[in-house]
Motif scaffolding. Structure first.
Motif, short mmCIF file in Angstrom:
data_model
loop_
_atom_site.label_atom_id
_atom_site.label_comp_id
_atom_site.label_asym_id
_atom_site.label_seq_id
_atom_site.Cartn_x
_atom_site.Cartn_y
_atom_site.Cartn_z
N ASP A 161 0.82 -1.21 0.00
CA ASP A 161 0.00 0.00 0.00
C ASP A 161 0.86 1.26 0.00
O ASP A 161 0.36 2.37 0.17
CB ASP A 161 -0.97 0.02 1.18
N THR A 162 2.16 1.09 -0.20
CA THR A 162 3.08 2.22 -0.40
C THR A 162 3.26 2.42 -1.90
O THR A 162 3.56 1.45 -2.61
CB THR A 162 4.45 1.95 0.25
N PRO A 163 3.12 3.63 -2.43
CA PRO A 163 3.24 3.83 -3.88
C PRO A 163 4.63 3.42 -4.39
O PRO A 163 5.64 3.84 -3.85
CB PRO A 163 3.03 5.33 -4.06
N MET A 164 4.64 2.60 -5.41
CA MET A 164 5.90 2.22 -6.05
C MET A 164 6.46 3.40 -6.82
O MET A 164 5.73 4.14 -7.46
CB MET A 164 5.69 1.04 -7.00
N ASP A 165 7.77 3.59 -6.74
CA ASP A 165 8.47 4.56 -7.58
C ASP A 165 9.76 3.89 -8.00
O ASP A 165 10.78 3.98 -7.34
CB ASP A 165 8.74 5.85 -6.82
N ARG A 166 9.70 3.16 -9.10
CA ARG A 166 10.83 2.33 -9.51
C ARG A 166 11.32 2.72 -10.90
O ARG A 166 10.53 2.93 -11.82
CB ARG A 166 10.44 0.85 -9.48
N LEU A 167 12.65 2.81 -11.02
CA LEU A 167 13.29 3.06 -12.30
C LEU A 167 13.85 1.75 -12.82
O LEU A 167 14.66 1.09 -12.14
CB LEU A 167 14.43 4.08 -12.12
N LEU A 168 13.41 1.35 -14.00
CA LEU A 168 13.88 0.12 -14.63
C LEU A 168 14.90 0.51 -15.71
O LEU A 168 14.55 1.15 -16.70
CB LEU A 168 12.70 -0.63 -15.25
N VAL A 169 16.15 0.14 -15.48
CA VAL A 169 17.23 0.49 -16.40
C VAL A 169 17.67 -0.77 -17.13
O VAL A 169 18.03 -1.77 -16.50
CB VAL A 169 18.43 1.11 -15.65
N LEU A 267 -1.74 2.58 -11.79
CA LEU A 267 -0.35 2.40 -12.23
C LEU A 267 -0.07 3.25 -13.46
O LEU A 267 -0.87 3.29 -14.40
CB LEU A 267 -0.09 0.92 -12.57
N VAL A 268 1.06 3.94 -13.45
CA VAL A 268 1.56 4.66 -14.62
C VAL A 268 2.91 4.07 -15.01
O VAL A 268 3.80 3.92 -14.16
CB VAL A 268 1.72 6.17 -14.34
N ILE A 269 3.05 3.70 -16.27
CA ILE A 269 4.31 3.21 -16.82
C ILE A 269 4.82 4.26 -17.79
O ILE A 269 4.11 4.64 -18.74
CB ILE A 269 4.12 1.86 -17.54
N ILE A 270 6.03 4.76 -17.57
CA ILE A 270 6.61 5.81 -18.42
C ILE A 270 7.79 5.20 -19.17
O ILE A 270 8.84 4.92 -18.58
CB ILE A 270 7.08 7.02 -17.59
N ASP A 271 7.62 4.97 -20.46
CA ASP A 271 8.71 4.40 -21.27
C ASP A 271 9.57 5.52 -21.82
O ASP A 271 9.09 6.63 -22.08
CB ASP A 271 8.13 3.56 -22.41
N VAL A 288 -3.44 10.85 -9.86
CA VAL A 288 -4.29 10.53 -8.70
C VAL A 288 -3.37 10.29 -7.52
O VAL A 288 -2.21 9.91 -7.69
CB VAL A 288 -5.19 9.28 -8.94
N PRO A 289 -3.84 10.49 -6.29
CA PRO A 289 -3.00 10.23 -5.12
C PRO A 289 -2.67 8.74 -5.00
O PRO A 289 -3.49 7.88 -5.35
CB PRO A 289 -3.87 10.69 -3.94
N GLY A 290 -1.48 8.44 -4.51
CA GLY A 290 -1.09 7.05 -4.24
C GLY A 290 -0.84 6.22 -5.48
O GLY A 290 -1.02 5.00 -5.47
N LEU A 291 -0.40 6.84 -6.56
CA LEU A 291 -0.20 6.15 -7.83
C LEU A 291 1.12 5.38 -7.83
O LEU A 291 2.16 5.88 -7.40
CB LEU A 291 -0.19 7.19 -8.95
#
Length: 530
Positions: A161-169, A267-271, A288-291
């Protein structure tokens, strides 16, 4: 913070540096920007002491005990390209203190932004394991070890329930899209909605086809919002997003239009995140909050690298090439129309396609005129930024669909295009492209079992000491699988890390240098961020 510790391999790939050599630029904490001139042992009678030599402007020179990473740091550019400091002028200390204060302020702002985003609870995304396994079975290849590891980590993040903020390299062609697909499946199969943002309409269309191909088996609707979307389809998509019927939407900056409303976006995926502006990315992160946010890149921008290293975003590194991926033969050549035509003919003869990439629209127009004058036997399409968007996108899609043999274009094709039949690329005036651009371009070919070839044509002497010649020769040498990490570091050395919480990619770093910048940032954030 939910930071995953970077193991030694991943850290070295992202942040590793070559050993210092005489002639490299360094920054001494007390004495400023200098040329490193090596170390020597000095016999003091009862003990030996290692002295480091620093050379400054106007003949200034220091020899003193100094430890790299404690007293001095790599600057990140050749000393010959810089204006060195003068010894004991006082300019350095004033500049250092101003930049440190500004950097700490930037870091504090970034920490606050991160804390504010994570303060909102996220929707835990917990799909049915059998449904997710069915979706995964649609992948036509065996995931690499790195893909497996990244998929597992992302799914664990999404379950919280913590928003993911992950960079995929991951290097070009190393399978980042499959990880994005699994993340999107976790959200859609949990009844939530997903945005997949791409920087160009053509890349968005490519993702649309990939996502539809995989989600159709589950009966999950995937739609598109971009300039290529017909008005009727656009209106249906808006209604479907508002009602929740459409679970996955793929698009460009059109996704930020005010008239778009979601029922349960999670979920937002930014390519190709390096292609988006910071303001655009910030808008996407706060729809939206908590994305949950998953960003992907092959060549992370300095700002992203800095944020990743100090734990402001979590990181997954995909550095293992798919078994089918082979190095692209890369060589230098002179500007020669006959050689260009021969390279195309060789590729077309094996039923392949060819990219011809130019730095400027005028170069594209010049080559187009030559091809038409010579009455070439192969078919070709032209694409560049001065064309109408629809016309340009259509030309690129015509090539992607295999309807023409050659795409003659500017570097607009560098972002993510995947065409297995295209295995030759000729770059005209290659000296006018940067390292990361060339690497992104090279990633467009070599995606099949056939040997792939990249021909860099240039009007400069490749054996000269010119910076462009050095860059091109280095690029040819960095042709091994996974070279993207080396190239990103080299590009970072040239451009610097930049302002952490802004859009500038070279501000603070341009005066502090890479090493001292990172040192200050890490030590400042270590307390408040954790």
């Amino acid at each position: 913070m939910t930071q995953q510790h970077l193991d030694d391999r991943d850290h070295d790939l992202l942040f590793g540096e070559d050993a210092l050599e005489p002639g490299d630029a360094v920054v001494h904490l007390e004495h400023g920007l200098a040329r490193y001139d090596g170390q020597m042992s000095c016999d003091l009678g009862d003990t030996d002491q290692i002295l480091t030599t620093f050379e400054y402007r106007d003949g200034g020179k220091l020899m003193l005990p100094a430890v790299e990473g404690q007293d001095f740091w790599r600057f990140g550019a050749p000393a010959d390209d810089l204006t060195l400091d003068r010894l004991k002028s006082g300019d350095w200390l004033k500049r250092r203190d101003e930049m440190i204060a500004e950097l700490r302020e930037s870091a504090d702002h970034m920490i606050e932004m991160s804390r504010a985003r994570r303060a909102h609870a996220a929707r835990p995304l917990l799909p049915d394991p059998d449904d997710l396994a069915t979706f995964a079975s649609g992948f036509a290849h065996e995931p690499t070890q790195d893909q497996d590891r990244a998929i597992t980590t992302v799914l664990q993040d999404l379950a919280l329930d913590t928003p993911m903020d992950r960079l995929l390299v991951g290097d070009v062609g190393f399978g980042k899209t499959e990880i994005a697909l699994r993340a999107a499946a976790a959200a859609a199969l949990s009844g939530h909605q997903v945005i997949v943002a791409a920087p160009t309409t053509v890349l968005a269309r490519q993702h649309l086809n990939s996502f539809r191909g995989r989600f159709d088996q589950l009966g999950i609707a995937v739609a598109e919002l971009s300039r290529l979307t017909p008005a009727d389809d656009n209106n249906k998509t808006l209604a479907g997003l508002k009602s929740g019927q459409i679970k996955v939407v793929v698009g460009t900056q059109s996704l930020l239009d005010d008239d778009i409303a979601f029922k349960n976006l999670a979920l937002v995926i930014i390519d190709e995140e390096q292609k988006f502006g910071e303001d655009q990315k910030d808008q996407l992160r706060h729809l939206v909050p908590g994305l949950h946010v998953l960003s992907m890149t092959a060549t992370p921008i300095p700002r992203s690298l800095a944020a990743a290293e100090v734990g402001l975003v979590d990181v997954s590194v995909v550095a293992t090439a798919p078994k089918s991926r082979k190095p692209v033969e890369t060589r230098l050549g002179e500007l020669d129309h006959d050689a260009l035509l021969q390279a195309i003919a060789t590729e077309v003869a094996r039923d392949g396609q060819c990219y011809v990439v130019c730095p400027r629209v005028s170069d594209v127009e010049e080559l187009e005129a030559i091809l038409r004058k010579r009455g070439v036997s192969f078919s070709f399409a032209v694409a560049h930024g001065q064309m109408a968007d629809d016309e340009m996108s259509q030309a690129m899609l015509t090539f992607m669909d295999g309807k023409v043999d050659v795409l003659l274009s500017t570097s607009i094709i560098e972002s993510g295009l995947d065409n297995g039949r295209a295995n030759t690329m000729v770059v005209w005036h290659a000296d006018r492209f940067g390292l990361s651009q060339l690497h992104q371009l090279r990633g467009r070919i070599g995606r099949s079992k056939l040997p792939a070839h990249m021909l860099l044509m240039t009007g400069i002497d490749p054996d000269s000491n010119a910076e462009a010649a050095t860059r091109l020769n280095a690029f040819c040498d960095m042709s091994e699988i996974g070279a993207g990490f080396r190239i990103a570091r080299k590009d970072r050395d040239i451009r610097g890390f930049g302002k952490l919480d802004g859009t500038d990619q070279s501000g603070q770093m341009s005066r502090l240098g890479i090493g001292l910048y990172r040192h200050i940032l890490k030590h400042h954030i270590k307390g408040p961020a954790h």
